[in-house]
Motif scaffolding. Structure first.
Motif, PDB file in Angstrom:
ATOM      1  N   LYS A   1      16.671   2.330 -11.821  1.00 24.83           N
ATOM      2  CA  LYS A   1      16.386   3.638 -12.415  1.00 24.83           C
ATOM      3  C   LYS A   1      15.741   4.564 -11.374  1.00 24.83           C
ATOM      4  O   LYS A   1      16.042   5.753 -11.320  1.00 24.83           O
TER       5      LYS A   1
ATOM      6  N   TYR B   1       6.834   2.118 -12.332  1.00 24.95           N
ATOM      7  CA  TYR B   1       5.545   1.748 -12.925  1.00 24.95           C
ATOM      8  C   TYR B   1       5.468   0.258 -13.223  1.00 24.95           C
ATOM      9  O   TYR B   1       4.394  -0.271 -13.483  1.00 24.95           O
TER      10      TYR B   1
ATOM     11  N   ASN C   1      17.731   0.664 -22.207  1.00 28.12           N
ATOM     12  CA  ASN C   1      18.768   1.704 -22.091  1.00 28.12           C
ATOM     13  C   ASN C   1      18.671   2.349 -20.717  1.00 28.12           C
ATOM     14  O   ASN C   1      17.586   2.492 -20.164  1.00 28.12           O
TER      15      ASN C   1
HETATM   16  N1  LIG Z   1       8.810  16.483 -28.818  1.00 26.47           N
HETATM   17  C1  LIG Z   1      10.111  16.466 -29.122  1.00 26.47           C
HETATM   18  O1  LIG Z   1      10.643  17.347 -29.800  1.00 26.47           O
HETATM   19  C2  LIG Z   1      10.934  15.333 -28.616  1.00 26.47           C
HETATM   20  C3  LIG Z   1      12.343  15.372 -28.687  1.00 26.47           C
HETATM   21  C4  LIG Z   1      13.074  14.299 -28.133  1.00 26.47           C
HETATM   22  C5  LIG Z   1      12.403  13.223 -27.559  1.00 26.47           C
HETATM   23  N2  LIG Z   1      11.048  13.229 -27.533  1.00 26.47           N
HETATM   24  C6  LIG Z   1      10.297  12.134 -26.891  1.00 26.47           C
HETATM   25  O2  LIG Z   1      10.699  12.068 -25.542  1.00 26.47           O
HETATM   26  C7  LIG Z   1      10.523  10.745 -25.072  1.00 26.47           C
HETATM   27  C8  LIG Z   1      11.812  10.280 -24.380  1.00 26.47           C
HETATM   28  O3  LIG Z   1      12.867  10.236 -25.343  1.00 26.47           O
HETATM   29  P1  LIG Z   1      14.357   9.970 -24.893  1.00 26.47           P
HETATM   30  O4  LIG Z   1      15.232  10.197 -26.062  1.00 26.47           O
HETATM   31  O5  LIG Z   1      14.616  10.723 -23.637  1.00 26.47           O
HETATM   32  O6  LIG Z   1      14.339   8.409 -24.600  1.00 26.47           O
HETATM   33  P2  LIG Z   1      14.775   7.685 -23.241  1.00 26.47           P
HETATM   34  O7  LIG Z   1      13.816   8.129 -22.191  1.00 26.47           O
HETATM   35  O8  LIG Z   1      16.223   7.880 -23.036  1.00 26.47           O
HETATM   36  O9  LIG Z   1      14.541   6.158 -23.591  1.00 26.47           O
HETATM   37  C9  LIG Z   1      13.244   5.653 -23.759  1.00 26.47           C
HETATM   38  C10 LIG Z   1      12.671   5.145 -22.428  1.00 26.47           C
HETATM   39  O10 LIG Z   1      11.266   5.091 -22.533  1.00 26.47           O
HETATM   40  C11 LIG Z   1      10.778   4.156 -21.589  1.00 26.47           C
HETATM   41  N3  LIG Z   1       9.769   3.296 -22.207  1.00 26.47           N
HETATM   42  C12 LIG Z   1       9.929   2.498 -23.288  1.00 26.47           C
HETATM   43  N4  LIG Z   1       8.795   1.850 -23.549  1.00 26.47           N
HETATM   44  C13 LIG Z   1       7.891   2.245 -22.610  1.00 26.47           C
HETATM   45  C14 LIG Z   1       6.527   1.922 -22.349  1.00 26.47           C
HETATM   46  N5  LIG Z   1       5.851   1.064 -23.127  1.00 26.47           N
HETATM   47  N6  LIG Z   1       5.922   2.503 -21.309  1.00 26.47           N
HETATM   48  C15 LIG Z   1       6.581   3.370 -20.518  1.00 26.47           C
HETATM   49  N7  LIG Z   1       7.874   3.727 -20.710  1.00 26.47           N
HETATM   50  C16 LIG Z   1       8.516   3.174 -21.752  1.00 26.47           C
HETATM   51  C17 LIG Z   1      11.978   3.315 -21.142  1.00 26.47           C
HETATM   52  O11 LIG Z   1      12.313   3.712 -19.831  1.00 26.47           O
HETATM   53  P3  LIG Z   1      11.767   2.862 -18.559  1.00 26.47           P
HETATM   54  O12 LIG Z   1      12.752   1.763 -18.332  1.00 26.47           O
HETATM   55  O13 LIG Z   1      11.715   3.865 -17.487  1.00 26.47           O
HETATM   56  O14 LIG Z   1      10.444   2.303 -18.976  1.00 26.47           O
HETATM   57  C18 LIG Z   1      13.076   3.737 -22.086  1.00 26.47           C
HETATM   58  O15 LIG Z   1      14.336   3.654 -21.500  1.00 26.47           O
HETATM   59  C19 LIG Z   1      10.139   9.901 -26.280  1.00 26.47           C
HETATM   60  O16 LIG Z   1       8.740   9.751 -26.310  1.00 26.47           O
HETATM   61  C20 LIG Z   1      10.589  10.748 -27.450  1.00 26.47           C
HETATM   62  O17 LIG Z   1       9.887  10.475 -28.625  1.00 26.47           O
HETATM   63  C21 LIG Z   1      10.314  14.242 -28.050  1.00 26.47           C
END
Ligand SMILES: NC(=O)c1ccc[n+]([C@@H]2O[C@H](COP(=O)([O-])OP(=O)(O)OC[C@H]3O[C@@H](n4cnc5c(N)ncnc54)[C@H](OP(=O)(O)O)[C@@H]3O)[C@@H](O)[C@H]2O)c1
Length: 337
Positions: A184, A200, A326
């Motif tokens: 990644k 990390y 993912n």
């Molecule tokens: N505020 C809003 O409107 C909004 C809208 C959409 C998404 N979000 C938030 O944006 C964030 C990313 O969402 P996304 O859809 O783009 O998901 P994503 O990044 O495609 O997938 C989640 C990733 O989070 C990382 N992760 C999982 N558990 C973790 C942990 N314990 N510590 C550190 N990293 C961890 C993993 O990547 P690594 O392999 O790199 O750890 C995983 O692949 C989420 O928190 C989501 O809730 C917020």
């Protein structure tokens, strides 16, 4: 048209900790017929999002929880197969809230028509969809990046994070990403143009941030919360902006969320911390979509999707997000295009 066979995932219990298959019932159900102002959509791809875990919890949030016995909420893209509204025709491709099922009856005004010739369908659930818009509004509206500033983003190879880093580069910033594992991290610097990446899982995050952000962090776009948020807070530049987009490291234990310990860094650095929900920007989605599509066409916004086949795999596939399994926007393929 005879009523097609539909299969649905209904929430039957609220998860404690990680979401489990036993929290759902997977069963056939009638596809339904669209009433006035409605359409029937053949779902082709479902968007699997970290937020789905929060929607399963009882309690006040930005959106009502999914009720016990209800079809699990989810975004999706599909083809209109029956229409009872003049704004959408049979054959149109639409994006919106479909639920975790084969067929969805939806209000036409709540579905957005997209041109399937512009991009592969899963991209409309990722960089050219809700996650892309999240990156766009969060970084540009709250972060207000200026040329030469340092932008740090966590979950950087994911759906939101990858777009944040690339917009930061478009705006002339230094982009630093935090992600889990060497593949990644290489993807961030070698394919997406990030200036640096921090693994990390194998590095001391604070030491790496000190190395890669020598003038401090002007904008931290937080997707993960917990220890990484604390590490970023310890490195803020004066007048920094900390954008609270998500906290995936905390979603599976909502009863014991680890808040920031280093928050006095905001005081010391005259810094700001602000959260947001993308749905609040709905009135400006067209602006965001136009910008994202323009950058994609110009080759400045790359994207990657992680497509898993089979509606029936839903609960197991959703778990991948919380294990970092993912690589790119996680999408469930439900039917052939
Ligand atoms: N505020 C809003 O409107 C909004 C809208 C959409 C998404 N979000 C938030 O944006 C964030 C990313 O969402 P996304 O859809 O783009 O998901 P994503 O990044 O495609 O997938 C989640 C990733 O989070 C990382 N992760 C999982 N558990 C973790 C942990 N314990 N510590 C550190 N990293 C961890 C993993 O990547 P690594 O392999 O790199 O750890 C995983 O692949 C989420 O928190 C989501 O809730 C917020």
């Amino acid at each position: 048209m005879s009523t097609p066979e539909n299969r649905q995932f209904k929430l039957i219990s609220r998860p404690v900790g990680m979401v489990q298959r036993s929290n759902f019932e997977f069963a056939p159900a009638p596809a339904g017929t669209p009433g006035p102002g409605e359409v029937l959509v053949r779902v082709q791809y479902l968007s699997l999002d970290p937020a789905m875990r929060g929607w399963m919890n009882e309690g006040r949030s930005y959106i009502a929880p999914v009720g016990i016995g209800e079809v699990m909420r989810s975004g999706g893209i599909g083809r209109v197969v029956a229409s009872n509204d003049p704004s959408l025709a049979v054959g149109d491709t639409v994006v919106g809230m479909t639920g975790v099922q084969d067929y969805a009856v939806a209000k036409a005004k709540e579905m957005m028509k997209v041109d399937p010739r512009l991009a592969p369908l899963p991209r409309f659930l990722g960089a050219l969809g809700m996650p892309g818009l999240t990156a766009y509004f969060g970084l540009l509206d709250i972060g207000q990046p200026k040329e030469g500033e340092t932008v740090l983003v966590s979950a950087a190879s994911g759906a939101v994070g990858a777009v944040v880093g690339q917009i930061a580069k478009i705006k002339g910033c230094r982009a630093v990403g935090i992600a889990g594992g060497p593949d990644k991290c290489r993807y961030l610097t070698e394919e997406l143009g990030f200036d640096a990446a921090v693994d990390y899982k194998s590095e001391d995050v604070r030491a790496a941030l000190a190395r890669h952000c020598p003038k401090g962090i002007d904008i931290y776009f937080d997707n993960v919360g917990g220890e990484i948020l604390d590490a970023a807070l310890s490195m803020l530049a004066r007048r920094a902006r900390v954008i609270i987009c998500g906290a995936i490291s905390q979603y599976n234990h909502p009863e014991a969320i680890q808040g920031p310990r280093n928050y006095l860094s905001l005081l010391i650095n005259n810094a700001l911390m602000e959260g947001f929900v993308v749905f609040h920007y709905a009135a400006r989605y067209a602006e965001g979509m136009q910008a994202l599509a323009g950058w994609a066409m110009a080759g400045k916004l790359k994207a990657r999707e992680d497509v898993v086949d089979g509606l029936e795999t839903f609960p197991d596939t959703l778990q991948k997000l919380f294990r970092g399994e993912n690589f790119g926007k996680l999408v469930l393929k439900v039917a052939n295009e």
